[in-house]
Design a protein around this motif. Structure first.
Motif, PDB file in Angstrom:
ATOM      1  N   TYR A  14       2.874  -2.275   0.270  1.00  0.00           N
ATOM      2  CA  TYR A  14       0.457  -1.935  -0.346  1.00  0.00           C
ATOM      3  C   TYR A  14      -0.196  -3.033  -0.175  1.00  0.00           C
ATOM      4  CZ  TYR A  14      -2.508  -1.845  -4.601  1.00  0.00           C
ATOM      5  OH  TYR A  14      -3.553  -1.706  -4.961  1.00  0.00           O
ATOM      6  N   THR A  15      -1.749  -2.993   0.591  1.00  0.00           N
ATOM      7  CA  THR A  15      -2.303  -4.286   0.342  1.00  0.00           C
ATOM      8  C   THR A  15      -3.415  -3.859  -0.675  1.00  0.00           C
ATOM      9  OG1 THR A  15      -1.211  -4.825   2.308  1.00  0.00           O
ATOM     10  CG2 THR A  15      -3.424  -5.424   1.790  1.00  0.00           C
ATOM     11  N   HIS A  16      -4.197  -4.732  -1.465  1.00  0.00           N
ATOM     12  CA  HIS A  16      -5.476  -4.296  -1.589  1.00  0.00           C
ATOM     13  C   HIS A  16      -6.832  -5.615  -1.731  1.00  0.00           C
ATOM     14  CE1 HIS A  16      -8.407  -2.440  -4.167  1.00  0.00           C
ATOM     15  NE2 HIS A  16      -8.308  -3.837  -5.043  1.00  0.00           N
ATOM     16  N   ASP A  49       0.573   4.248   7.739  1.00  0.00           N
ATOM     17  CA  ASP A  49      -0.493   3.840   7.446  1.00  0.00           C
ATOM     18  C   ASP A  49      -1.751   4.343   6.454  1.00  0.00           C
ATOM     19  OD1 ASP A  49       0.372   0.580   7.748  1.00  0.00           O
ATOM     20  OD2 ASP A  49      -0.587   1.305  10.120  1.00  0.00           O
ATOM     21  N   TYR A  50      -1.819   4.392   5.355  1.00  0.00           N
ATOM     22  CA  TYR A  50      -2.597   5.354   4.792  1.00  0.00           C
ATOM     23  C   TYR A  50      -3.319   4.335   3.964  1.00  0.00           C
ATOM     24  CZ  TYR A  50      -5.566   8.724   2.060  1.00  0.00           C
ATOM     25  OH  TYR A  50      -6.268   8.971   1.152  1.00  0.00           O
ATOM     26  N   TYR A  51      -4.609   4.173   4.834  1.00  0.00           N
ATOM     27  CA  TYR A  51      -6.143   3.709   4.184  1.00  0.00           C
ATOM     28  C   TYR A  51      -6.942   4.798   2.930  1.00  0.00           C
ATOM     29  CZ  TYR A  51      -5.373   1.377   8.863  1.00  0.00           C
ATOM     30  OH  TYR A  51      -4.720   0.648   9.578  1.00  0.00           O
ATOM     31  N   ALA A  52      -6.306   4.028   2.035  1.00  0.00           N
ATOM     32  CA  ALA A  52      -7.198   4.947   0.669  1.00  0.00           C
ATOM     33  C   ALA A  52      -8.392   5.373   0.344  1.00  0.00           C
ATOM     34  CB  ALA A  52      -5.554   4.682  -0.373  1.00  0.00           C
ATOM     35  N   SER A  53      -8.563   3.811   0.522  1.00  0.00           N
ATOM     36  CA  SER A  53      -9.667   3.033   0.929  1.00  0.00           C
ATOM     37  C   SER A  53     -10.303   1.661   1.546  1.00  0.00           C
ATOM     38  CB  SER A  53     -10.340   2.835  -0.781  1.00  0.00           C
ATOM     39  OG  SER A  53      -9.697   1.141  -0.835  1.00  0.00           O
ATOM     40  N   THR A  66      -4.686  -0.484   1.307  1.00  0.00           N
ATOM     41  CA  THR A  66      -4.191   0.522   2.427  1.00  0.00           C
ATOM     42  C   THR A  66      -2.711   0.526   2.071  1.00  0.00           C
ATOM     43  OG1 THR A  66      -4.654  -0.500   4.051  1.00  0.00           O
ATOM     44  CG2 THR A  66      -2.889   0.083   4.807  1.00  0.00           C
ATOM     45  N   TRP A  67      -1.948   1.780   1.900  1.00  0.00           N
ATOM     46  CA  TRP A  67      -0.285   1.956   2.042  1.00  0.00           C
ATOM     47  C   TRP A  67       0.396   2.539   3.298  1.00  0.00           C
ATOM     48  CZ3 TRP A  67       1.551   1.993  -3.294  1.00  0.00           C
ATOM     49  CH2 TRP A  67       0.524   1.500  -4.430  1.00  0.00           C
ATOM     50  N   GLY A  68       1.460   1.860   3.499  1.00  0.00           N
ATOM     51  CA  GLY A  68       2.116   1.937   4.501  1.00  0.00           C
ATOM     52  C   GLY A  68       3.879   1.521   4.495  1.00  0.00           C
ATOM     53  N   VAL A  69       3.974   2.997   5.294  1.00  0.00           N
ATOM     54  CA  VAL A  69       6.358   2.867   5.366  1.00  0.00           C
ATOM     55  C   VAL A  69       6.437   2.370   6.996  1.00  0.00           C
ATOM     56  CG1 VAL A  69       5.486   5.104   5.745  1.00  0.00           C
ATOM     57  CG2 VAL A  69       8.021   4.566   4.811  1.00  0.00           C
ATOM     58  N   VAL A  70       7.628   2.323   6.648  1.00  0.00           N
ATOM     59  CA  VAL A  70       7.689   1.428   7.741  1.00  0.00           C
ATOM     60  C   VAL A  70       9.426   2.448   8.170  1.00  0.00           C
ATOM     61  CG1 VAL A  70       8.153  -0.300   9.793  1.00  0.00           C
ATOM     62  CG2 VAL A  70       5.913  -0.391   8.404  1.00  0.00           C
ATOM     63  N   PHE A  71       9.616   2.742   9.541  1.00  0.00           N
ATOM     64  CA  PHE A  71      11.591   2.607   9.446  1.00  0.00           C
ATOM     65  C   PHE A  71      11.522   2.176  10.776  1.00  0.00           C
ATOM     66  CE2 PHE A  71       9.434   6.411   7.197  1.00  0.00           C
ATOM     67  CZ  PHE A  71      10.774   6.745   6.190  1.00  0.00           C
TER      68      PHE A  71
END
Length: 816
Positions: A382-384, A322-326, A330-335
């Protein structure tokens, strides 16, 4: 149906009038209860006291958003106290109220009990079962006996859920439930789903959400509702991990190991969950078949005794970032990945008797198989959050690929009663299957004035399956293609959906209503061979699925809540069930697909009453048309199993769930239900009319023996019921466990015994077979003793929870 609709409309009108009567004057004190991560605490206890003498005025529980409101108060000076298990208590300063001016208090922040700057020691324990307006939540870790179990075994102890000998899941007496993992469908056939759940250790599970009438946000698939299995998620800053291992002994041994890792630094959160298990199980299946002529006189009988000893190795992995851009984005990738291999050598002894009971012949069959299943998936999310009021947008892209294969060898030897070999045949097969799933979805939430919220979303999914069945006759070690059974089936399906959901609170009254539209487009193609021509079919249909929930608090504290709900759902055919070719099981048993299967539709009505978190009483009525069910018909001595539409099913269900604490050291959860299934419709043998009432119950007792010792006694009982042609007999299970906390409460050792009296033996009869009658009996490897170890380490400071869910929908439950 019209009478029921009129009944519900009358009740709704009554609620509206009651709500208008309840909107009386008086002072009001409101606020919110949050944890130290500023997340709402649902179900926290809030007490209003007179300041001068601490007299209790009223007590209530917070709503799901953490809010509370005391109404119709006299002008006075008050104190407000908030408590929640595992958190420190909060007590406000004096609150001065006059009846003309309501008071909205600042949010109460409750830190975790025992929290320091570097670690958290949670002193409380979650209840096993919690009730919400649209779902029941089961906390897996609350039961000691879940330690060392797999996800399928955990489900079998969940209120209202039953698992048959083949791993098929029913919920409240109905099949066709949609199983999801972290809000994502599993996209697996019933057999592969059972294999996957057996490979998933209970140590990786957090909660199970039971939704017999899910809201519009969820796919309409699954006429029996939705079971959402939520895995554990580390949400803490720095590095932390949980490791677990267990060794179990039943008929054979089995072991499970898992580790959950999480590392949060700056704006990045990395996580990984890995699990491995190795197991060998045992099952003996006995099937007795009697055959009759046109006059009803018995002509012959057959007794099959099958032995299954599958050994498997299963590995599951889930990793992502998870990358908390602000603070708002939040952006995320799950495998995700699953790898499973198993092999089995299953002998079958078939004894064929004449009409006078004399032994005619014996058929010994040796079935050997090697199976593999590989699944890989990726989710981008993606969550905003636009503002603190709750306006938010989420987006998910998913791709999943499943590849399975099976190689089997069937050797059939027929003997006379004196042991003379009269016939020997060998059949082999290769059964590869591939499924590709693509999904995209977006959801938007928008709060409105007056404690209202609007949600909307769209979704599109595409599924492409390729199933082959290659059969060979083997003579003198030379294989030739069996064109009668060899086939290849291709199926493509696209589902497009959109939904809108609205909820509103007005005093003691709350409304949630939604509408979902789904458009389905499917096309199947059966490839021919040198003896059989190609065939194909196509299905296109569009349907609306409304949902509605109305709740009314009978008291100002919100302790007594009445809920009425309605929802409509669909059950689409499994992909494999549409495959028109016949598959070989043994010499006397075949499976045949049905390309003419139609989807089934269910209308769900429910009334429920809850008092605090102590108990919930509910009555539900479900009406299903074009019921899909396994059916059995006969061709000579061969039983052919296929999925068919057998008319309608009516289910009336009465259930009670209660949480009690007879003593400080003893807590009890009991669930009981009585339901009646009635099936009616045209059938192979004429008109099917089956009806039977069933009692089913789950119960568990938790005992706190000391600060470090605890114990549990749990079990369930089912009186048997009717499910289409199948009528089951009573079965049950009793479990016991004991736990010792070690290493400063960061570790634990648990000893668990499941099915102590070995009483879980699913058995019954198969009715409505023209010219025949059948009974089955299972002896399963369910009496298991497990020794387990669990340890957690690392820094434990709460941070906002990461996103790890996706948009892949209900199609995976129907794979193959």
């Amino acid at each position: 149906m019209k009478l029921l609709q009129a009944f519900f409309l009358t009740l709704f009108t009554f609620f509206l009038s009651a709500v208008s009567d309840a909107q009386t004057g008086g002072g009001k004190i409101s606020g919110m209860v949050l944890d130290d991560a500023k997340k709402p605490l649902d179900g926290a206890t809030v007490t209003l006291l007179i300041a001068k003498d601490s007299t209790v005025v009223s007590t209530l529980l917070t709503r799901p958003d953490g809010s509370f409101a005391f109404q119709n108060l006299k002008g006075d000076t008050y104190l407000v106290k908030a408590t929640y298990m595992g958190y420190r208590n909060y007590r406000s300063g004096p609150v001065v109220l006059n009846q003309q001016q309501p008071v909205n208090l600042p949010a109460f922040i409750l830190p975790l009990a025992g929290k320091t700057l570097n670690e958290v020691a949670i002193t409380g324990k979650k209840s096993y079962v919690q009730q919400k307006i649209d779902r029941t939540i089961v906390n897996v870790g609350a039961l000691i006996s879940n330690t060392g179990a797999n996800a399928l075994e955990v489900l079998s102890k969940t209120p209202g859920v039953q698992i048959d000998a083949d791993g098929n899941i029913t919920f409240k007496g109905k099949s066709g439930v949609l199983v999801m993992i972290d809000d994502k469908p599993t996209y697996l056939s019933a057999a592969n789903l059972a294999t996957y759940l057996r490979s998933l250790p209970s140590s990786s599970l957090d909660q199970i959400e039971l939704m017999d009438n899910p809201p519009a946000k969820y796919d309409a698939a699954g006429n029996a509702g939705v079971i959402n299995i939520k895995t554990k998620k580390n949400t803490t800053r720095g590095f932390n991990a949980v490791v677990s291992a267990d060794y179990a002994l039943g008929f054979y041994y089995r072991n499970n190991e898992s580790i959950n890792l999480n590392y949060r630094f700056d704006k990045v959160n990395l996580f990984a969950n890995l699990a491995y298990n190795k197991q060998r199980t045992y099952r003996r299946l006995e099937i007795d078949r009697d055959y009759f002529d046109m006059n009803g006189d018995q002509t012959s009988s057959l007794k099959d005794i099958s032995y299954f000893r599958p050994a498997s190795n299963n590995t599951n992995i889930k990793t992502g970032m998870d990358y908390y851009a602000s603070p708002k984005t939040t952006w995320g990738v799950v495998f995700t990945g699953t790898l499973s291999h198993d092999h089995d050598s299953s002998p079958v002894n078939s004894l064929l008797y004449g009409k006078n009971g004399e032994l005619d012949s014996t058929i010994n069959t040796l079935n050997t198989s090697r199976n593999s299943f590989k699944s890989g998936g990726v989710n981008l999310n993606y969550t905003h959050k636009f503002d603190s009021a709750g306006r938010a947008l989420t987006f998910d892209l998913d791709y999943i690929r499943d590849v399975s294969g099976s190689n089997q060898l069937f050797v059939n030897n027929t003997f006379l009663p004196d042991g003379t070999l009269t016939n020997s045949t060998t059949l082999s097969d290769n059964l590869p299957a591939t499924i590709n799933i693509y999904s995209a979805k977006a959801d938007y939430s928008h709060p409105l004035k007056g404690k209202a919220k609007l949600e909307a979303g769209v979704k599109s999914s595409y599924v492409n399956t390729d199933n082959a069945a290659n059969y060979f006759n083997v003579i003198n070690n030379v294989s030739t293609i069996d064109y009668n059974n060899t086939n290849r089936f291709l199926y493509k399906e696209n589902i497009n959906a959109a939904y809108v959901n609205f909820n509103k609170k007005l005093g003691r009254f709350a409304l949630q209503t939604g509408l979902r539209l789904e458009n389905t487009n499917g096309k199947g193609h059966q490839l021919g061979n040198v003896q059989r021509a190609d065939s194909s079919f196509a299905n296109h249909y569009t349907n609306l699925f409304p949902t509605a929930y109305f709740s009314y608090n009978l008291d100002t504290a919100g302790h007594k809540v009445f809920v009425i709900s309605y929802g409509r759902r669909i059950g689409r055919p499994n992909y494999g069930s549409l495959n028109p070719f016949t598959f070989f099981v043994d010499k006397f048993t075949y499976f045949s697909g049905n390309p003419f299967l139609k989807p089934q539709f269910t209308d769900n009505y429910k009334l429920a009453y809850s008092f605090k978190s102590l108990f919930t009483v509910a009555v539900a009525y479900n009406y299903t048309t074009d019921v899909q069910n396994e059916t059995i018909h006969k061709n000579g001595n061969v039983f052919i199993s296929t999925t068919g539409n057998i008319g309608q099913r009516k289910t009336l269900d009465f259930s009670v769930n209660t949480n009690l604490q007879p003593a400080k050291w003893w807590s009890v959860n009991l669930y009981a239900e009585v339901y009646n299934n009635t099936y009616q419709g045209m059938f192979y043998s004429g008109y099917l009319h089956q009806s039977q009432s069933t009692f089913s119950g789950n119960g568990n007792n938790q005992f706190t023996l000391s600060k470090t010792w605890s114990a549990e006694l749990s079990g369930f009982y089912d009186s048997g019921g009717t499910y289409g042609q199948f009528v089951t007999i009573p079965k049950g299970m009793l479990n016991a466990a004991i736990q010792k906390k070690i290493l400063n409460n960061k570790g634990s050792i648990k000893l668990n015994a499941r099915d102590i009296f070995h009483s879980f033996r699913p058995s019954g009869t198969i009715t409505n077979i023209e010219g025949a009658h059948a009974a089955f009996h299972n002896f399963l490897d369910t009496r298991v003793v497990t020794l387990a170890f669990n340890y957690s380490f690392g820094k434990l400071t709460n941070v906002p929870k990461k996103r790890d869910t996706g948009g892949a929908d209900s199609e995976q439950n129907r794979a193959h």
